[in-house]
Design a protein around this motif. Structure first.
Motif, PDB file in Angstrom:
ATOM      1  N   ALA A  69      32.694  57.378  24.018  1.00 42.37           N
ATOM      2  CA  ALA A  69      32.155  58.239  25.073  1.00 42.37           C
ATOM      3  C   ALA A  69      31.008  59.100  24.550  1.00 42.37           C
ATOM      4  O   ALA A  69      29.992  59.294  25.235  1.00 42.37           O
ATOM      5  CB  ALA A  69      33.260  59.126  25.647  1.00 42.37           C
ATOM      6  N   ALA A  70      31.145  59.621  23.335  1.00 41.90           N
ATOM      7  CA  ALA A  70      30.087  60.430  22.743  1.00 41.90           C
ATOM      8  C   ALA A  70      28.834  59.598  22.504  1.00 41.90           C
ATOM      9  O   ALA A  70      27.708  60.059  22.744  1.00 41.90           O
ATOM     10  CB  ALA A  70      30.571  61.052  21.438  1.00 41.90           C
ATOM     11  N   SER A  71      29.028  58.359  22.082  1.00 41.11           N
ATOM     12  CA  SER A  71      27.893  57.462  21.881  1.00 41.11           C
ATOM     13  C   SER A  71      27.195  57.168  23.204  1.00 41.11           C
ATOM     14  O   SER A  71      25.962  57.169  23.282  1.00 41.11           O
ATOM     15  CB  SER A  71      28.381  56.172  21.223  1.00 41.11           C
ATOM     16  N   MET A  72      27.988  56.916  24.244  1.00 41.76           N
ATOM     17  CA  MET A  72      27.406  56.659  25.568  1.00 41.76           C
ATOM     18  C   MET A  72      26.643  57.879  26.079  1.00 41.76           C
ATOM     19  O   MET A  72      25.564  57.760  26.643  1.00 41.76           O
ATOM     20  CB  MET A  72      28.511  56.289  26.565  1.00 41.76           C
ATOM     21  N   MET A  73      27.234  59.060  25.860  1.00 43.27           N
ATOM     22  CA  MET A  73      26.588  60.291  26.306  1.00 43.27           C
ATOM     23  C   MET A  73      25.272  60.505  25.568  1.00 43.27           C
ATOM     24  O   MET A  73      24.258  60.889  26.173  1.00 43.27           O
ATOM     25  CB  MET A  73      27.509  61.488  26.096  1.00 43.27           C
ATOM     26  N   SER A  74      25.257  60.243  24.284  1.00 41.90           N
ATOM     27  CA  SER A  74      24.042  60.396  23.497  1.00 41.90           C
ATOM     28  C   SER A  74      22.953  59.440  23.992  1.00 41.90           C
ATOM     29  O   SER A  74      21.802  59.848  24.182  1.00 41.90           O
ATOM     30  CB  SER A  74      24.346  60.126  22.022  1.00 41.90           C
ATOM     31  N   SER A  75      23.309  58.201  24.214  1.00 40.63           N
ATOM     32  CA  SER A  75      22.343  57.223  24.717  1.00 40.63           C
ATOM     33  C   SER A  75      21.807  57.614  26.086  1.00 40.63           C
ATOM     34  O   SER A  75      20.605  57.509  26.350  1.00 40.63           O
ATOM     35  CB  SER A  75      22.990  55.842  24.814  1.00 40.63           C
ATOM     36  N   ALA A  76      22.694  58.088  26.962  1.00 37.78           N
ATOM     37  CA  ALA A  76      22.276  58.503  28.298  1.00 37.78           C
ATOM     38  C   ALA A  76      21.342  59.708  28.224  1.00 37.78           C
ATOM     39  O   ALA A  76      20.345  59.783  28.948  1.00 37.78           O
ATOM     40  CB  ALA A  76      23.490  58.831  29.160  1.00 37.78           C
ATOM     41  N   ALA A  77      21.648  60.643  27.328  1.00 41.92           N
ATOM     42  CA  ALA A  77      20.805  61.828  27.180  1.00 41.92           C
ATOM     43  C   ALA A  77      19.429  61.457  26.652  1.00 41.92           C
ATOM     44  O   ALA A  77      18.406  61.972  27.128  1.00 41.92           O
ATOM     45  CB  ALA A  77      21.483  62.841  26.261  1.00 41.92           C
ATOM     46  N   ILE A  78      19.368  60.559  25.689  1.00 40.63           N
ATOM     47  CA  ILE A  78      18.081  60.117  25.145  1.00 40.63           C
ATOM     48  C   ILE A  78      17.263  59.436  26.228  1.00 40.63           C
ATOM     49  O   ILE A  78      16.063  59.694  26.392  1.00 40.63           O
ATOM     50  CB  ILE A  78      18.287  59.195  23.926  1.00 40.63           C
ATOM     51  N   GLY A 132      26.106  61.839  38.507  1.00 37.11           N
ATOM     52  CA  GLY A 132      26.359  60.610  39.239  1.00 37.11           C
ATOM     53  C   GLY A 132      26.165  59.357  38.423  1.00 37.11           C
ATOM     54  O   GLY A 132      26.413  58.255  38.902  1.00 37.11           O
ATOM     55  N   GLY A 133      25.736  59.491  37.181  1.00 37.68           N
ATOM     56  CA  GLY A 133      25.571  58.340  36.295  1.00 37.68           C
ATOM     57  C   GLY A 133      26.917  57.875  35.767  1.00 37.68           C
ATOM     58  O   GLY A 133      27.956  58.511  35.983  1.00 37.68           O
ATOM     59  N   LEU A 134      26.905  56.770  35.035  1.00 36.60           N
ATOM     60  CA  LEU A 134      28.135  56.186  34.524  1.00 36.60           C
ATOM     61  C   LEU A 134      28.909  57.152  33.630  1.00 36.60           C
ATOM     62  O   LEU A 134      30.121  57.321  33.791  1.00 36.60           O
ATOM     63  CB  LEU A 134      27.829  54.892  33.763  1.00 36.60           C
ATOM     64  N   VAL A 135      28.229  57.807  32.709  1.00 37.15           N
ATOM     65  CA  VAL A 135      28.906  58.735  31.791  1.00 37.15           C
ATOM     66  C   VAL A 135      29.536  59.884  32.571  1.00 37.15           C
ATOM     67  O   VAL A 135      30.688  60.260  32.330  1.00 37.15           O
ATOM     68  CB  VAL A 135      27.937  59.270  30.712  1.00 37.15           C
ATOM     69  N   ALA A 136      28.808  60.423  33.529  1.00 32.92           N
ATOM     70  CA  ALA A 136      29.337  61.528  34.333  1.00 32.92           C
ATOM     71  C   ALA A 136      30.550  61.088  35.159  1.00 32.92           C
ATOM     72  O   ALA A 136      31.547  61.815  35.240  1.00 32.92           O
ATOM     73  CB  ALA A 136      28.252  62.081  35.251  1.00 32.92           C
ATOM     74  N   LEU A 137      30.483  59.903  35.742  1.00 34.22           N
ATOM     75  CA  LEU A 137      31.606  59.405  36.535  1.00 34.22           C
ATOM     76  C   LEU A 137      32.835  59.146  35.673  1.00 34.22           C
ATOM     77  O   LEU A 137      33.961  59.499  36.060  1.00 34.22           O
ATOM     78  CB  LEU A 137      31.205  58.125  37.275  1.00 34.22           C
ATOM     79  N   LEU A 138      32.631  58.556  34.502  1.00 35.04           N
ATOM     80  CA  LEU A 138      33.764  58.293  33.612  1.00 35.04           C
ATOM     81  C   LEU A 138      34.373  59.590  33.091  1.00 35.04           C
ATOM     82  O   LEU A 138      35.596  59.710  32.992  1.00 35.04           O
ATOM     83  CB  LEU A 138      33.336  57.390  32.451  1.00 35.04           C
ATOM     84  N   GLN A 139      33.532  60.575  32.777  1.00 26.32           N
ATOM     85  CA  GLN A 139      34.059  61.853  32.307  1.00 26.32           C
ATOM     86  C   GLN A 139      34.828  62.555  33.416  1.00 26.32           C
ATOM     87  O   GLN A 139      35.884  63.139  33.182  1.00 26.32           O
ATOM     88  CB  GLN A 139      32.955  62.762  31.774  1.00 26.32           C
ATOM     89  N   SER A 140      34.326  62.482  34.626  1.00 30.44           N
ATOM     90  CA  SER A 140      35.033  63.075  35.764  1.00 30.44           C
ATOM     91  C   SER A 140      36.400  62.428  35.938  1.00 30.44           C
ATOM     92  O   SER A 140      37.409  63.113  36.147  1.00 30.44           O
ATOM     93  CB  SER A 140      34.206  62.909  37.035  1.00 30.44           C
ATOM     94  N   ASN A 184      17.466  59.823  29.441  1.00 26.38           N
ATOM     95  CA  ASN A 184      17.107  60.731  30.534  1.00 26.38           C
ATOM     96  C   ASN A 184      16.362  61.977  30.071  1.00 26.38           C
ATOM     97  O   ASN A 184      16.317  62.970  30.785  1.00 26.38           O
ATOM     98  CB  ASN A 184      18.365  61.139  31.313  1.00 26.38           C
ATOM     99  N   GLY A 185      15.816  61.958  28.898  1.00 33.78           N
ATOM    100  CA  GLY A 185      15.012  63.082  28.432  1.00 33.78           C
ATOM    101  C   GLY A 185      15.811  64.306  28.027  1.00 33.78           C
ATOM    102  O   GLY A 185      15.334  65.424  28.130  1.00 33.78           O
ATOM    103  N   GLY A 186      17.038  64.111  27.567  1.00 31.66           N
ATOM    104  CA  GLY A 186      17.817  65.225  27.033  1.00 31.66           C
ATOM    105  C   GLY A 186      19.036  65.612  27.832  1.00 31.66           C
ATOM    106  O   GLY A 186      19.838  66.415  27.385  1.00 31.66           O
ATOM    107  N   GLY A 187      19.217  65.090  29.019  1.00 35.15           N
ATOM    108  CA  GLY A 187      20.382  65.435  29.833  1.00 35.15           C
ATOM    109  C   GLY A 187      21.076  64.194  30.340  1.00 35.15           C
ATOM    110  O   GLY A 187      20.526  63.104  30.333  1.00 35.15           O
ATOM    111  N   VAL A 188      22.305  64.370  30.778  1.00 37.52           N
ATOM    112  CA  VAL A 188      23.078  63.275  31.369  1.00 37.52           C
ATOM    113  C   VAL A 188      22.950  63.398  32.875  1.00 37.52           C
ATOM    114  O   VAL A 188      23.229  64.447  33.446  1.00 37.52           O
ATOM    115  CB  VAL A 188      24.556  63.339  30.929  1.00 37.52           C
ATOM    116  N   ALA A 189      22.523  62.323  33.522  1.00 38.70           N
ATOM    117  CA  ALA A 189      22.286  62.342  34.963  1.00 38.70           C
ATOM    118  C   ALA A 189      23.590  62.506  35.738  1.00 38.70           C
ATOM    119  O   ALA A 189      24.571  61.830  35.460  1.00 38.70           O
ATOM    120  CB  ALA A 189      21.591  61.058  35.396  1.00 38.70           C
TER     121      ALA A 189
END
Length: 103
Positions: free
Chosen positions: A40-49, A58-66, A51-56
Motif C-alpha cells: 500500500a505504501a508503494s502504491m501510495m508513493s507511485s500515485a503521489a509521484i 477517488g483514485g485506487l489508493v484512496a478507495l482501497l484505504q477507505s 499526481n505531482g505530490g498528492g494522492v487523488a
C-alpha cells in the motif's frame, strides 16, 4: 446448473467478501492508515509521484484505504461478491471439464 456448481459459485462469492478485508490489511490498507513499507505504501508513493505530490481523491489508493479503514460499502461488497462468484463459476466449469476428460 447442478447443485455442486451452485455450491462452488456461492463459495466463491462468499469467500471473496470474507477474505477482501484480510487481503486489504495484508496489503497495508488498515484502520490505522497505510502501513510503512507495505505494498500500500508503494502504491501510495507511485500515485503521489504521478499526481505531482498528492494522492487523488477517488483514485485506487484512496478507495482501497477507505475500504481498509472503514470497511467496504454495499456497492463494493456487491462488486467483490460478483467477482468471487465469477471465479467460482470458472472453477466449477474447469472441474466439470476435468471430470469429463477422465471418462
Amino acid at each position: 446448473m447442478s447443485k455442486d456448481q451452485l455450491i462452488v459459485i456461492t463459495a466463491g462469492a462468499v469467500g471473496a467478501v470474507v477474505l477482501a478485508p484480510v487481503a486489504l490489511s495484508m496489503a497495508g490498507f488498515t484502520a490505522a492508515g497505510i502501513t510503512a513499507g507495505s505494498m500500500a505504501a508503494s502504491m501510495m508513493s507511485s500515485a503521489a509521484i504521478t499526481n505531482g505530490g498528492g494522492v487523488a481523491a477517488g483514485g485506487l489508493v484512496a478507495l482501497l484505504q477507505s475500504a481498509g479503514a472503514a470497511g467496504m460499502s454495499a456497492t463494493a461488497t456487491a462488486g467483490v461478491a460478483s467477482v468471487g462468484g465469477a471465479a467460482g463459476a470458472l472453477a466449477s466449469g474447469a472441474l466439470g471439464f476435468l471430470k469429463r476428460l477422465r471418462k
